[in-house]
Enzyme design. Structure first.
Site, PDB file in Angstrom:
ATOM      1  N   GLY A  97     -41.160  28.696  66.654  1.00  0.00           N
ATOM      2  CA  GLY A  97     -40.855  30.075  67.002  1.00  0.00           C
ATOM      3  C   GLY A  97     -41.473  31.016  65.989  1.00  0.00           C
ATOM      4  O   GLY A  97     -41.761  30.634  64.849  1.00  0.00           O
ATOM      5  N   GLY A 145     -39.622  25.624  67.707  1.00  0.00           N
ATOM      6  CA  GLY A 145     -39.574  26.149  69.062  1.00  0.00           C
ATOM      7  C   GLY A 145     -40.419  25.365  70.039  1.00  0.00           C
ATOM      8  O   GLY A 145     -40.115  25.318  71.238  1.00  0.00           O
ATOM      9  N   GLU A 168     -36.921  22.893  59.521  1.00  0.00           N
ATOM     10  CA  GLU A 168     -36.163  24.128  59.305  1.00  0.00           C
ATOM     11  C   GLU A 168     -35.372  24.188  58.004  1.00  0.00           C
ATOM     12  O   GLU A 168     -35.117  25.287  57.484  1.00  0.00           O
ATOM     13  CB  GLU A 168     -35.220  24.371  60.490  1.00  0.00           C
ATOM     14  CG  GLU A 168     -35.916  24.795  61.769  1.00  0.00           C
ATOM     15  CD  GLU A 168     -36.496  23.627  62.556  1.00  0.00           C
ATOM     16  OE1 GLU A 168     -37.125  23.855  63.601  1.00  0.00           O
ATOM     17  OE2 GLU A 168     -36.314  22.466  62.115  1.00  0.00           O
ATOM     18  N   ASP A 176     -32.812  23.771  65.288  1.00  0.00           N
ATOM     19  CA  ASP A 176     -32.135  24.385  66.428  1.00  0.00           C
ATOM     20  C   ASP A 176     -32.807  23.970  67.738  1.00  0.00           C
ATOM     21  O   ASP A 176     -33.220  22.829  67.879  1.00  0.00           O
ATOM     22  CB  ASP A 176     -32.073  25.905  66.251  1.00  0.00           C
ATOM     23  CG  ASP A 176     -33.421  26.592  66.322  1.00  0.00           C
ATOM     24  OD1 ASP A 176     -34.415  26.015  65.845  1.00  0.00           O
ATOM     25  OD2 ASP A 176     -33.491  27.720  66.858  1.00  0.00           O
TER      26      ASP A 176
END
Length: 386
Positions: A97, A145, A168, A176
C-alpha cells in the site's frame, strides 16, 4: 446476490457518490502501456482483467486504485466467469500500500488514514468471498497491500521473480490486509515467523510456504493468460487444469528444496512461544547462527508492532476473514494515532536512514494496557462492518 448488493450499498455509502467505471482497453494497450490510469480494467468477453499500472511505484496500491477495482469486481462477479489480476512490468506485482501518502495525510488530519484502510479491507473481503475464480499473477515483488490483493483469492501463481514478504513490523505497522487470517493457517508457526521477522520468500519458496497455489515460468505468463482468457464458461476445475499444466511444465528451481526446510523445527519450536519475550528467550537458548540472526532482526523492529503482531496472529487463528479484517481495522487506527508508524515510514521510505527511534524503545515498556488499547473497540460509528 443479496451479499453483492450489500457490498454495493457499503461502497456507495463510503464514497458518497455514484460509481465511475473505466472503459475497457484493447489488448495491445494491456500489454504495452505503462502510463495512464493507475489501474487498467478490461472486459474480455466473459472474462475480466485487472492490470496494476504504476510501474515506477512498483504498482503500489493507492486509494484511487481501490475505488476503481472494487465496483468493477462487484460487477464482474455477476457477469464474468473469471478474473485475472497482474502488474505492469517485471519488477513487481504490487509492492504494498502507498503508506507514505497515508502517513503524510495522517499528519495533516486527512481522512485517508480512515478511508484507505477501510476501503482496502472491503476489497480484501470481496476477493476472499468472490464466487468466481480469481487468479493473481505474482510476478515480482508482492508485499503488504499486494498480498491483500492476491492471497485471499482462489489461485495465486508465483514465478522465478516472485518476492513475497510482510515487512510491516519494520515500519511500525503490523501484517494487515487479512494477515491475521492467512498467516496462522500456514502451519508450523511459519506464519508467526514470517509476520514478526518480515522474512522474504523468493521464487518457488512462495509455493512451498503455502502462499502461492501454483508456479509458472515468467516467460510463459502471456501464454498462460491467453489460455485462461480463451476458456469458454470455465468452472474452477477448468481453471485449475490449465494452471496445473503450466505448473507441471515450469522449469525454474524444480529440484531445489524449500530454503527454510533446515530451520522448520527451530521455527516451530521458537515461534510457538506465547509472547514475543518468550520467542526471544527460546532463540537465545537455541544459540545457533540462525537464531542469532533472527534475534538481530527482531531487535530492529518496532517493539509495539512486535507485540501487536504476535497478539494479532494468535487471535486470528480462531477468527473468520471478516472478523480478522474488523480487528485489523481497529489496529490501523491505533497505529495512525501513535508514534511508531510515522517514524517507521520516515526512517524507511522518506529519509531512508534506516534508524527509527521507536517509542517505547524496548519490549518491556510496551505494557499490557497499551496492547489492550490497540485491540479495544473503536467508537460504534468508526467500526468496520463487513
Amino acid at each position: 446476490m443479496v451479499a453483492i448488493c450489500h457490498r454495493m450499498t457499503i461502497l456507495q455509502k463510503i464514497l458518497g457518490c455514484s460509481l465511475q467505471r473505466h472503459q475497457s482497453l484493447v489488448p495491445l494497450v494491456r500489454r504495452m502501456c505503462s502510463s495512464g490510469p493507475d489501474v487498467l480494467l478490461e472486459d474480455i468477453g466473459n472474462k475480466g482483467l485487472i492490470t496494476l499500472n504504476r510501474p515506477k511505484a512498483l504498482n503500489a496500491l493507492n486509494l484511487g486504485m481501490v475505488r476503481t477495482i472494487y465496483p468493477k469486481l462487484q460487477e464482474w462477479e455477476n457477469n464474468k466467469s473469471l478474473v485475472i489480476i497482474k502488474g505492469v512490468g517485471e519488477k513487481a506485482f504490487c509492492a504494498g500500500g502507498d503508506v507514505r501518502s497515508i502517513t503524510e495525510g495522517g499528519k495533516k488530519g486527512d481522512p485517508i488514514t480512515k478511508d484507505f484502510f477501510r476501503e482496502e479491507y472491503y476489497l480484501n473481503c470481496l476477493i476472499g468471498t468472490l464466487e468466481i475464480p480469481y487468479i493473481a499473477l505474482l510476478d515480482g515483488i508482492t508485499m503488504g497491500g499486494g498480498v491483500g490483493l492476491s492471497v485471499h483469492g482462489m489461485f495465486r501463481i508465483a514465478t522465478e521473480r516472485s518476492l513475497f514478504a510482510m515487512p510491516e513490523t519494520a515500519i511500525g505497522l503490523f501484517p494487515d490486509v487479512g494477515g491475521s487470517h492467512f498467516l496462522p493457517r500456514i502451519g508450523g508457526n511459519l506464519g508467526m515467523y514470517l509476520a514478526l521477522t518480515g522474512h522474504r520468500l523468493k521464487g518457488r519458496d512462495v509455493l512451498k510456504a503455502g502462499v502461492a497455489t501454483h508456479v509458472c515460468d515468467a516467460v510463459k505468463l502471456p501464454e498462460l493468460e491467453d489460455t485462461l482468457l480463451k476458456l469458454e464458461n470455465p468452472y474452477p476445475e477448468d481453471v485449475s487444469e490449465v494452471l496445473n499444466d503450466f505448473h507441471n511444465a515450469a522449469t525454474f528451481e524444480k529440484d531445489k528444496d524449500f530454503s527454510l526446510k533446515p530451520f522448520l523445527p527451530q521455527i516451530e519450536e521458537c515461534f510457538s512461544a506465547d509472547s514475543v519475550e518468550g520467542i526471544i528467550d527460546r532463540l537465545q537458548k537455541d544459540g545457533s547462527e540462525w537464531a542469532l540472526k533472527n534475534l538481530s532482526i527482531l531487535s530492529k523492529m518496532s517493539p509495539t508492532s512486535l507485540k501487536v503482531t504476535h497478539e494479532q496472529i494468535t487471535r486470528g487463528a480462531d477468527l473468520t476473514l471478516q472478523e480478522c479484517l474488523a480487528m485489523e481495522y481497529r489496529l490501523t487506527q491505533r497505529c495512525c494515532e501513535d508514534h511508531d508508524f510515522y517514524e517507521g515510514v520516515r526512517a524507511t521510505l522518506i529519509d531512508k536512514d534506516n534508524s527509527p527511534h521507536w517509542q517505547p524503545a524496548i519490549l518491556a515498556d510496551v505494557t499490557k494496557e497499551k496492547l489492550a488499547h490497540y485491540f479495544s473497540p473503536l467508537a460504534a460509528d468508526r467500526e468496520l462492518t463487513l
